[in-house]
Write an enzyme that holds these catalytic residues in place. Structure first.
Site, PDB file in Angstrom:
ATOM      1  N   ASP A  12       0.862  -1.190   0.000  1.00 13.04           N
ATOM      2  CA  ASP A  12       0.000   0.000   0.000  1.00 13.04           C
ATOM      3  C   ASP A  12       0.896   1.238   0.000  1.00 13.04           C
ATOM      4  O   ASP A  12       1.965   1.227   0.611  1.00 13.04           O
ATOM      5  CB  ASP A  12      -0.905   0.007   1.241  1.00 13.04           C
ATOM      6  CG  ASP A  12      -2.218   0.732   0.981  1.00 13.04           C
ATOM      7  OD1 ASP A  12      -3.276   0.083   1.066  1.00 13.04           O
ATOM      8  OD2 ASP A  12      -2.179   1.955   0.680  1.00 13.04           O
ATOM      9  N   ASN A  19      -4.659   6.469   0.965  1.00 11.50           N
ATOM     10  CA  ASN A  19      -6.016   6.607   1.514  1.00 11.50           C
ATOM     11  C   ASN A  19      -6.226   5.655   2.699  1.00 11.50           C
ATOM     12  O   ASN A  19      -7.333   5.210   2.957  1.00 11.50           O
ATOM     13  CB  ASN A  19      -7.023   6.296   0.389  1.00 11.50           C
ATOM     14  CG  ASN A  19      -8.397   6.821   0.696  1.00 11.50           C
ATOM     15  OD1 ASN A  19      -8.566   7.724   1.512  1.00 11.50           O
ATOM     16  ND2 ASN A  19      -9.402   6.228   0.078  1.00 11.50           N
ATOM     17  N   PHE A  67      -6.363  -4.585  -5.191  1.00 13.68           N
ATOM     18  CA  PHE A  67      -7.371  -3.588  -4.822  1.00 13.68           C
ATOM     19  C   PHE A  67      -6.892  -2.157  -5.079  1.00 13.68           C
ATOM     20  O   PHE A  67      -7.710  -1.262  -5.253  1.00 13.68           O
ATOM     21  CB  PHE A  67      -7.680  -3.657  -3.315  1.00 13.68           C
ATOM     22  CG  PHE A  67      -8.342  -4.919  -2.859  1.00 13.68           C
ATOM     23  CD1 PHE A  67      -9.683  -5.144  -3.107  1.00 13.68           C
ATOM     24  CD2 PHE A  67      -7.638  -5.879  -2.156  1.00 13.68           C
ATOM     25  CE1 PHE A  67     -10.308  -6.298  -2.669  1.00 13.68           C
ATOM     26  CE2 PHE A  67      -8.251  -7.038  -1.712  1.00 13.68           C
ATOM     27  CZ  PHE A  67      -9.588  -7.252  -1.969  1.00 13.68           C
ATOM     28  N   SER A  80     -16.032  -3.512 -10.883  1.00 10.64           N
ATOM     29  CA  SER A  80     -17.169  -2.779 -10.338  1.00 10.64           C
ATOM     30  C   SER A  80     -18.405  -2.940 -11.210  1.00 10.64           C
ATOM     31  O   SER A  80     -18.306  -3.093 -12.437  1.00 10.64           O
ATOM     32  CB  SER A  80     -16.776  -1.309 -10.289  1.00 10.64           C
ATOM     33  OG  SER A  80     -17.904  -0.503 -10.138  1.00 10.64           O
ATOM     34  N   TYR A 124     -13.125   7.206 -13.665  1.00 12.28           N
ATOM     35  CA  TYR A 124     -12.926   6.113 -12.703  1.00 12.28           C
ATOM     36  C   TYR A 124     -13.531   4.815 -13.255  1.00 12.28           C
ATOM     37  O   TYR A 124     -12.872   3.778 -13.309  1.00 12.28           O
ATOM     38  CB  TYR A 124     -13.563   6.441 -11.348  1.00 12.28           C
ATOM     39  CG  TYR A 124     -13.796   5.195 -10.538  1.00 12.28           C
ATOM     40  CD1 TYR A 124     -12.736   4.562  -9.912  1.00 12.28           C
ATOM     41  CD2 TYR A 124     -15.060   4.601 -10.470  1.00 12.28           C
ATOM     42  CE1 TYR A 124     -12.923   3.372  -9.228  1.00 12.28           C
ATOM     43  CE2 TYR A 124     -15.257   3.418  -9.788  1.00 12.28           C
ATOM     44  CZ  TYR A 124     -14.191   2.804  -9.172  1.00 12.28           C
ATOM     45  OH  TYR A 124     -14.376   1.623  -8.517  1.00 12.28           O
ATOM     46  N   LYS A 140     -11.903   0.887 -14.704  1.00  8.25           N
ATOM     47  CA  LYS A 140     -12.295  -0.496 -14.383  1.00  8.25           C
ATOM     48  C   LYS A 140     -12.594  -1.279 -15.658  1.00  8.25           C
ATOM     49  O   LYS A 140     -12.214  -2.435 -15.789  1.00  8.25           O
ATOM     50  CB  LYS A 140     -13.502  -0.510 -13.434  1.00  8.25           C
ATOM     51  CG  LYS A 140     -13.193   0.041 -12.043  1.00  8.25           C
ATOM     52  CD  LYS A 140     -12.168  -0.813 -11.318  1.00  8.25           C
ATOM     53  CE  LYS A 140     -11.743  -0.228  -9.990  1.00  8.25           C
ATOM     54  NZ  LYS A 140     -10.584  -0.923  -9.393  1.00  8.25           N
ATOM     55  N   PHE A 159     -20.883  -4.836  -6.298  1.00  4.61           N
ATOM     56  CA  PHE A 159     -21.979  -3.881  -6.246  1.00  4.61           C
ATOM     57  C   PHE A 159     -21.628  -2.887  -5.123  1.00  4.61           C
ATOM     58  O   PHE A 159     -20.556  -2.318  -5.168  1.00  4.61           O
ATOM     59  CB  PHE A 159     -23.328  -4.614  -6.196  1.00  4.61           C
ATOM     60  CG  PHE A 159     -23.652  -5.129  -7.587  1.00  4.61           C
ATOM     61  CD1 PHE A 159     -22.881  -6.150  -8.163  1.00  4.61           C
ATOM     62  CD2 PHE A 159     -24.620  -4.534  -8.375  1.00  4.61           C
ATOM     63  CE1 PHE A 159     -23.090  -6.561  -9.488  1.00  4.61           C
ATOM     64  CE2 PHE A 159     -24.844  -4.947  -9.686  1.00  4.61           C
ATOM     65  CZ  PHE A 159     -24.081  -5.957 -10.243  1.00  4.61           C
ATOM     66  N   GLY A 173     -25.019  11.988 -12.942  1.00  2.83           N
ATOM     67  CA  GLY A 173     -24.280  10.738 -13.202  1.00  2.83           C
ATOM     68  C   GLY A 173     -24.833   9.527 -12.472  1.00  2.83           C
ATOM     69  O   GLY A 173     -24.378   8.408 -12.702  1.00  2.83           O
TER      70      GLY A 173
HETATM   71  C1  WQD Z   1     -25.598   5.117  -3.329  1.00  3.77           C
HETATM   72  C2  WQD Z   1     -26.965   5.761  -3.449  1.00  3.77           C
HETATM   73  C3  WQD Z   1     -26.921   7.999  -4.323  1.00  3.77           C
HETATM   74  C4  WQD Z   1     -24.829   9.801  -0.945  1.00  3.77           C
HETATM   75  C5  WQD Z   1     -20.633   3.452  -5.793  1.00  3.77           C
HETATM   76  C6  WQD Z   1     -19.200   3.913  -5.826  1.00  3.77           C
HETATM   77  C7  WQD Z   1     -18.619   3.750  -7.135  1.00  3.77           C
HETATM   78  C8  WQD Z   1     -18.839   2.363  -7.653  1.00  3.77           C
HETATM   79  C9  WQD Z   1     -20.256   1.971  -7.610  1.00  3.77           C
HETATM   80  C10 WQD Z   1     -17.086   0.827  -7.169  1.00  3.77           C
HETATM   81  C11 WQD Z   1     -27.130   6.561  -4.740  1.00  3.77           C
HETATM   82  C12 WQD Z   1     -27.432   7.983  -2.897  1.00  3.77           C
HETATM   83  C13 WQD Z   1     -25.452   8.903  -1.784  1.00  3.77           C
HETATM   84  C14 WQD Z   1     -25.614  10.804  -0.312  1.00  3.77           C
HETATM   85  C15 WQD Z   1     -27.564   9.939  -1.403  1.00  3.77           C
HETATM   86  N1  WQD Z   1     -18.127   1.447  -6.833  1.00  3.77           N
HETATM   87  N2  WQD Z   1     -26.785   8.955  -2.011  1.00  3.77           N
HETATM   88  N3  WQD Z   1     -26.966  10.812  -0.564  1.00  3.77           N
HETATM   89  O1  WQD Z   1     -23.435   5.790  -6.607  1.00  3.77           O
HETATM   90  O2  WQD Z   1     -23.760   3.334  -6.321  1.00  3.77           O
HETATM   91  O3  WQD Z   1     -21.449   4.375  -6.472  1.00  3.77           O
HETATM   92  O4  WQD Z   1     -20.757   2.163  -6.331  1.00  3.77           O
HETATM   93  O5  WQD Z   1     -16.584   0.834  -8.214  1.00  3.77           O
HETATM   94  O6  WQD Z   1     -17.285   4.002  -7.002  1.00  3.77           O
HETATM   95  O7  WQD Z   1     -19.101   5.250  -5.437  1.00  3.77           O
HETATM   96  O8  WQD Z   1     -22.804   4.597  -4.419  1.00  3.77           O
HETATM   97  O9  WQD Z   1     -22.804   5.204  -2.041  1.00  3.77           O
HETATM   98  O10 WQD Z   1     -22.293   6.994  -3.748  1.00  3.77           O
HETATM   99  O11 WQD Z   1     -24.614   6.094  -3.583  1.00  3.77           O
HETATM  100  O12 WQD Z   1     -28.791   9.995  -1.598  1.00  3.77           O
HETATM  101  O13 WQD Z   1     -25.108  11.650   0.435  1.00  3.77           O
HETATM  102  O14 WQD Z   1     -27.110   6.709  -2.399  1.00  3.77           O
HETATM  103  O15 WQD Z   1     -27.634   8.913  -5.103  1.00  3.77           O
HETATM  104  O16 WQD Z   1     -28.430   6.377  -5.161  1.00  3.77           O
HETATM  105  P1  WQD Z   1     -22.956   4.562  -6.024  1.00  3.77           P
HETATM  106  P2  WQD Z   1     -23.048   5.776  -3.395  1.00  3.77           P
END
Ligand code: WQD
Length: 341
Positions: A33, A37, A83, A127, A152, A156, A181, A300
């Site tokens: 590592d 982070n 990772f 991912s 990002y 992947k 997921f 997004g």
């Molecule tokens: C989950 C849900 C938001 C924050 C993640 C990773 C990404 C990829 C895929 C690995 C969404 C909602 C979030 C908040 C909210 N992982 N939310 N308020 O978008 O699925 O992406 O998984 O590769 O790198 O970031 O996950 O946890 O950001 O959001 O309402 O303050 O929660 O809109 O629907 P996401 P998340």
């Protein structure tokens, strides 16, 4: 003799949980590592849980010489679990080269070194972002890969392609890509967990920080989606379940039980959970009323996605076992534990 596994990003969130599961299953684990982070003290916490302190090599995988030197000192490696990567979706949009360089150069350096040092197996941290918004749900591994919505996500997709092509060209290398997921929760000891720097981007750290009083309120990004309660749907799985899948993937590579030399598996529960359901699960698991407010959509965001984990269930004999409440309870125990320190 113990099988030796390199875990890159080994002091990070998923890496540290995987190191624990590997050690518990009798593997010798060497962590790499650059501490971009994470913290080196994580090795001590892994030792508290398992009774074994894993060796930690601190350097950047983009540095080829340091990587060669490391692999020169640690011979007879059976597999690598990779990772180490940058993972902030928003930042990757503003700093694409930072993401492409870090995530792809490190991967290519690793693959090169696997060839020079005869390391036969690689497990890659991929991912569900590769699917974009799938047309059919739950999503299976053969669903079409969609254009990535962020640099990002693109790293992947490209990472998977680089591995597939390398495995095709290099007979001695086999690989498994695991498409995660949404990993959440923390180790039941509350000694390791997710430690986002600054304001969290992800839902569960934002929930636990709000509950702790570090944030005023959680913003729910939209309630006008085409879902039963209008908020987005994801497939949240416990990080310990996820970590265990890596041990199985390593066993499959080492035992050469993979029918093909390159395989891809979804890792999820198969259950879609909305943002509002996640909030209520947290409230139920902890007895805390969460302050939240519905705001506009986050650019997004995918509307809804959840896994068909059938292939991993059948081929790997793996299943995500923890409930959403357990995920939330362990995430909360971890949040409280880190704030005490
Ligand atoms: C989950 C849900 C938001 C924050 C993640 C990773 C990404 C990829 C895929 C690995 C969404 C909602 C979030 C908040 C909210 N992982 N939310 N308020 O978008 O699925 O992406 O998984 O590769 O790198 O970031 O996950 O946890 O950001 O959001 O309402 O303050 O929660 O809109 O629907 P996401 P998340």
């Amino acid at each position: 003799m113990k099988k030796r596994i390199i875990v890159t990003g080994g002091t990070g969130y998923i890496g540290s949980h995987t190191a624990v599961e590997l050690i518990n299953e009798g593997y010798e684990v060497i962590l790499i590592d650059n501490l971009y982070n994470s913290e080196k003290e994580v090795t001590g916490r892994i030792a508290e849980i398992t009774g074994t302190t894993p060796e930690l090599e601190i350097f950047d995988l983009c540095d080829r010489e340091k990587l060669q030197d490391c692999f020169g000192r640690h011979r007879n490696i059976d597999a690598i679990i990779h990772f180490a990567a940058y993972k902030a979706v928003g930042e990757s949009v503003n700093k694409p080269l930072k993401y492409y360089r870090n995530n792809l150069v490190s991967l290519m350096n690793l693959l090169d070194s696997m060839r020079s040092f005869d390391i036969p197996g690689l497990v890659f941290s991929s991912s569900c972002t590769v699917y974009g918004q799938p047309e059919k749900l739950p999503v299976t591994e053969d669903a079409p890969i969609q254009p990535a919505v962020s640099p990002y996500g693109n790293t992947k997709q490209i990472g998977e392609e680089i591995i597939r092509d390398t495995v095709f060209a290099e007979e001695k290398i086999s690989a498994i890509s695991l498409r995660y997921f949404n990993p959440i929760g923390a180790h039941p000891s509350a000694l390791i967990g997710e430690l986002p720097r600054g304001i969290p981007e992800n839902l569960v750290p934002y929930i636990t920080q709000t509950a702790y009083g570090l944030r005023d309120e959680l913003k729910v990004y939209g309630n006008d989606y085409d879902t039963p309660d209008g908020s987005c749907i994801r497939d949240y799985l416990h990080v310990v379940d996820l970590a265990k899948a890596h041990v199985i993937a390593v066993e499959r590579l080492i035992g050469k039980r993979n029918k093909k030399r390159y395989e891809v598996f979804n890792l999820g529960t198969g259950r879609g959970v909305s943002v509002l359901e996640a909030i209520h699960a947290f409230e139920k698991a902890t007895g805390i009323k969460l302050r939240y407010r519905i705001t506009g959509r986050r650019p997004g965001d995918i509307e809804k996605i959840w896994a068909d984990p059938g292939l991993a269930n059948r081929e790997l004999g793996w299943k995500a076992l923890s409930t959403l409440e357990e995920c939330m309870r362990t995430a909360w125990e971890w949040e409280k534990n880190i704030r005490k320190k």
